[in-house]
Each structure stands twice: as structure tokens, then as C-alpha cells.
Design an enzyme around this catalytic site. Structure first.
Site, PDB file in Angstrom:
ATOM      1  N   HIS A   1      28.125   1.887  28.846  1.00 16.14           N
ATOM      2  CA  HIS A   1      26.872   2.745  30.275  1.00 16.14           C
ATOM      3  C   HIS A   1      27.415   3.368  30.953  1.00 16.14           C
ATOM      4  O   HIS A   1      27.542   3.103  32.168  1.00 16.14           O
ATOM      5  CB  HIS A   1      25.677   1.672  30.405  1.00 16.14           C
ATOM      6  CG  HIS A   1      25.086   0.675  29.409  1.00 16.14           C
ATOM      7  ND1 HIS A   1      23.808   0.783  28.838  1.00 16.14           N
ATOM      8  CD2 HIS A   1      25.560  -0.643  28.597  1.00 16.14           C
ATOM      9  CE1 HIS A   1      23.072  -0.383  27.940  1.00 16.14           C
ATOM     10  NE2 HIS A   1      24.625  -0.943  28.070  1.00 16.14           N
TER      11      HIS A   1
ATOM     12  N   GLN B   1      15.969   0.770  27.616  1.00 18.39           N
ATOM     13  CA  GLN B   1      16.131  -1.006  28.221  1.00 18.39           C
ATOM     14  C   GLN B   1      15.599  -1.550  28.011  1.00 18.39           C
ATOM     15  O   GLN B   1      15.143  -2.827  28.341  1.00 18.39           O
ATOM     16  CB  GLN B   1      16.788  -0.253  29.757  1.00 18.39           C
ATOM     17  CG  GLN B   1      17.223  -1.770  30.214  1.00 18.39           C
ATOM     18  CD  GLN B   1      18.497  -2.474  29.914  1.00 18.39           C
ATOM     19  OE1 GLN B   1      19.588  -2.123  30.208  1.00 18.39           O
ATOM     20  NE2 GLN B   1      18.543  -3.534  29.666  1.00 18.39           N
TER      21      GLN B   1
ATOM     22  N   GLU C   1      21.519 -10.483  22.134  1.00 13.42           N
ATOM     23  CA  GLU C   1      22.658 -11.045  23.034  1.00 13.42           C
ATOM     24  C   GLU C   1      21.837 -11.710  24.127  1.00 13.42           C
ATOM     25  O   GLU C   1      21.056 -11.824  24.956  1.00 13.42           O
ATOM     26  CB  GLU C   1      22.159  -9.346  24.148  1.00 13.42           C
ATOM     27  CG  GLU C   1      23.640  -9.598  24.892  1.00 13.42           C
ATOM     28  CD  GLU C   1      23.506  -8.425  26.482  1.00 13.42           C
ATOM     29  OE1 GLU C   1      23.147  -7.619  26.087  1.00 13.42           O
ATOM     30  OE2 GLU C   1      24.505  -8.725  26.764  1.00 13.42           O
TER      31      GLU C   1
ATOM     32  N   ASP D   1      31.814  -2.149  27.693  1.00  9.89           N
ATOM     33  CA  ASP D   1      30.108  -1.690  28.529  1.00  9.89           C
ATOM     34  C   ASP D   1      29.791  -1.726  29.553  1.00  9.89           C
ATOM     35  O   ASP D   1      28.943  -0.848  29.830  1.00  9.89           O
ATOM     36  CB  ASP D   1      29.713  -4.112  27.528  1.00  9.89           C
ATOM     37  CG  ASP D   1      28.039  -3.402  27.605  1.00  9.89           C
ATOM     38  OD1 ASP D   1      27.207  -2.510  28.067  1.00  9.89           O
ATOM     39  OD2 ASP D   1      27.149  -4.937  27.579  1.00  9.89           O
TER      40      ASP D   1
END
Ligand code: FE2
Length: 429
Positions: free
Chosen positions: A60, A153, A214, A310
């Protein structure tokens, strides 16, 4: 023969030793012992490991290095991280996002990380992150391949403008379709989002990479839908499920059906061991689940698995350093990949496997490939992970773009003054 760069006496990740690598016009010309060539520059690898560059398949870049803005994540949980990012988003500027992203790219290339797939949040009607990272992608192109994923998101359906923004981002040049089905309001909405996102990718000829399951909820089964839609739409080889942590908690019988379906659909898996070992199992007391997806079991089915970084110093994760060997080390430990073969495979999870997932062209150490590689202060991939080995040279298109001196310590012990090289501690047998 005249070449631009000649690396002598290298050891390759597949175990070949005493190999020379000749590079001309940005490409690898030959990989064999005893190359006789006039070279603009010669690097003596001295038997050390030369690897293709590190590849991070999950990052990200729009959030990186924002740690502390506008405040710290005190609980360290995923949900506080998402809330905190929601507070920061309206404050972002294109210039600030670019400045942090470029600083991270410097850190990445200094460690031989020459390709990154970054998600970019599209749940911001200004598309600040998209604008910033598209510009960053252009600027870093000479030394780093940046692939961008349009990532809703706040949920494709949970956020009212996410779908329109995602399509706008793709129109602007973002090349991978992202999603977050487990964050939609219902399982049904999650499944619907997977279907819609795969259809968008199929219609536009794009790849798919979803944040998928997740969660510690064993009933979060969006990976099943992702495999089905991949098969239905003919997207085999172009789809990845990121995180997949719910699989850790799933019933074994169900997983025995699921893994062959994922393999059959050619869906890739991306685990993010550093962050998921901190985020998962948060509702457990003890025993506390470690939460990483089933890496060895997927590898046994022939599924391509990568380890991603990540986050680095952002609302979700305050640690991290852009070192893919740290990522591989954590992945190896959490997945208990302790055989020699499994440890070498952990190295592939931050090099060749993510290169396959990103679809990188010209990647590898063979004649005709791009002259991109890293010289490490280690004898082989296992030692590289064990030592988080120093990157002695980073080469991009045949040019050395980063160099470091080896780590050496002068010891002055009674009767035994010496110089200690941490890479001298090879296995005895
Ligand atoms: Fe992520």
C-alpha cells in the site's frame, strides 16, 4: 565479445556455482562459467549469491510512511487501522503522497526490491492516491516496476461511490482490479462484489487481486467464489487472492475440497506474514491462532504463493523496512517451512513466484532476460533469509543502481584478533 557488465563467480538460487553473467544493452547475454569478455565493469561475486530482484506482490504505497498521521493506532487492530486511514484520507495531498511513496521506492530499490504491486485506495472521490501513484509510477519506471491495483478499501457496495471511482481509476490507467469482499455488509454482497469485479477485469482484459477473507471467520469463503468466477470467465493465471487468512480457521474437510478448486482455477495466493501475525487471532484468548493462510498445503497443490510486505509504517503496521528477506523469514517461521526445500521455496515466494503473479516480462537469470539482479552477502537463498543478507550490489538493466559494503566486524579478542563475516557460518554438512 564486449559487454557492459560482467559478474564473475556467482552462485545462483538454483545451486549452480562458479557462474559468470554477461550483460549488454540492458539484457543478460550469457550465464555460464568462464566467460571471456571485455567489460565496461566487472564485479567479482566471490562465490556469493546472485538472485533475480525481489518482488513485492502486495503493498500500500499510498499509505506508507504515514505513521503517526493524524495519530497512532493504539490497539494495532485492522479495524482501528481502517478507521485511522479514514481520518487521514481527507487530509492527503497529491504532493505528500508522492513524496512518501518516492521515499519508500528509494528504500525498496536500495534493497534489491525492483517490482511492487501496490493497491491504491479509490474510496476518495478526489482520487488523490490514484493521481499521486500514477505519477510516481512514471517517475520510478527507469528503476522500479510499479503495478497499481484499484482498491475499494471501504467496500465496493458499502461505500456509495466506490464502484464509480474504481472504474474512473481504471480509466486513468490503474491496471489491476481490487476488492475487499469480506468487508461488504453481507456475505451475499461480498460474493456479488467478487462476481462484478471479475467481470470488469474480463471485459477490460485486466488482472484481479482481491483482499480476500482477511478474517478469522472460518465461514468467510469468498475465495471459493473467486475461484469459481475465475474459471467461469476464463481468467486463469490472472487472478490472486490476497491474505486468505480465514483458511487458517476453516474446517479441514472443507479445505480438502477448496484447495483443488483454487489450483484448478489457476488462482494465485498472496500471504502477508508480517502484518497478519499481528492482526489475526485478536479475538482469541489462548490458544491464539496465528492466522496465516495454509502456505505449504497450497504449495503441495501446485498453487503459486507469494509473500507480500503489505505495509511499512502506516495506520496498520508501525514496523517494516522494505526488506523482502524479513518478509520471507516471517512467512517461513509462521508456516513452519523448515525443510531445506521449503526454505528455498520461501525465497521463491519473494522472487520468482510474485514475478509470475505480476506477469513480469523478462524476469529471471537467463540469456535474453532483463539484466536485473541482486548480489547478496550470502552463499545461497537459505543463508540469505537467515541473515537478511546485505545487498552488495543492485543491478537494473545492466547498471549498478545501489551498492553497499559487506557487513564485517573486527574482533579484538585475546589471542584471536580477526574479522568476522556473518556469512562465513555455513552448514557443516
Ligand atoms: Fe493489503
Amino acid at each position: 565479445m564486449t559487454v557492459d557488465l560482467l559478474v564473475t563467480n556467482a552462485t545462483l538460487p538454483d545451486g549452480r556455482a562458479g557462474v559468470d553473467i554477461a550483460c549488454r544493452d540492458g539484457r543478460i547475454l550469457a550465464v555460464e562459467p568462464g566467460i571471456a569478455a571485455e567489460a565496461g565493469r566487472v564485479i567479482d561475486a566471490a562465490g556469493r549469491l546472485v538472485s533475480p530482484p525481489f518482488v513485492d506482490s502486495h503493498f500500500h504505497l499510498d499509505a506508507t510512511l504515514s505513521l503517526g498521521l493524524p495519530r497512532m493506532n493504539e490497539s494495532g487492530t485492522l479495524l482501528e487501522g481502517i478507521a485511522l486511514w479514514g481520518e487521514l484520507k481527507p487530509l492527503l495531498t497529491v504532493e505528500a503522497v508522492m513524496e512518501r511513496a518516492l521515499r519508500y521506492c528509494d528504500l525498496a530499490v536500495s534493497q534489491g526490491l525492483l517490482a511492487i504491486r501496490s493497491h491504491v485506495d479509490v474510496c476518495d472521490d478526489r482520487l488523490t492516491g490514484v493521481e499521486a501513484l500514477l505519477e510516481v509510477k512514471k517517475r520510478v519506471a527507469p528503476y522500479l516496476d510499479l503495478q497499481l491495483v484499484a482498491f475499494p478499501q471501504d467496500g465496493l457496495y458499502r461505500s456509495p461511490t466506490a464502484e464509480a471511482n474504481l472504474l474512473r481509476a481504471l480509466d486513468m490507467g490503474v491496471e489491476v482490479v481490487g476488492g475487499i469482499p469480506h468487508f461488504e455488509r453481507t456475505m451475499a454482497d461480498g460474493a456479488r462484489s467478487v462476481r462484478a469485479l471479475c467481470e470488469i477485469a474480463a471485459a477490460r482484459g485486466l488482472r484481479v487481486d482481491l483482499h480476500c477473507d482477511e478474517s478469522d471467520d472460518p465461514l468467510s469463503r469468498h475465495i471459493e467464489t473467486l475461484a469459481f468466477e475465475t474459471q467461469r470467465l476464463g481468467l486463469q493465471g490472472r487472478v490472486a487472492g490476497s491474505h486468505l487468512t480465514s483458511m487458517h480457521s476453516m474446517d479441514n474437510y472443507y479445505v480438502s475440497k477448496l484447495l483443488p478448486l483454487i489450483a484448478e482455477a489457476g488462482v494465485h495466493a498472496i500471504a502477508n506474514p508480517l502484518i497478519n501475525i499481528t492482526l489475526q487471532g485478536r479475538h482469541d484468548s489462548y490458544p491464539k491462532r496465528r492466522g496465516q493462510t495454509r502456505v505449504p498445503e497450497m504449495r503441495a497443490q501446485g498453487i503459486t504463493v507469494a509473500f507480500g510486505h503489505d505495509c511499512v509504517m502506516d495506520p496498520w503496521y508501525s514496523m517494516g523496512s522494505g526488506d523482502m528477506l524479513e518478509v520471507a523469514s516471517m512467512g517461513l517461521h509462521v508456516a513452519q517451512m523448515m525443510s531445506r526445500g521449503a526454505m528455498r521455496d520461501a525465497f521463491a515466494c519473494v522472487t520468482t513466484h510474485p514475478a509470475t503473479i505480476l506477469g513480469l516480462e523478462g524476469y529471471g537469470l537467463a540469456p535474453g532476460c532483463n539484466a536485473d539482479f541482486v548480489l547478496l552477502q550470502a552463499a545461497d537463498p537459505i543463508e540469505a533469509i537467515r541473515l537478511r543478507a546485505r545487498r552488495l550490489a543492485v543491478v537494473r538493466r545492466g547498471r549498478v543502481i545501489a551498492e553497499s559494503d559487506p557487513v564485517l566486524t573486527r574482533l579484538d579478542l585475546p589471542d584471536r584478533p580477526s574479522t568476522l563475516d556473518p556469512a562465513d557460518y555455513a552448514p557443516a554438512g
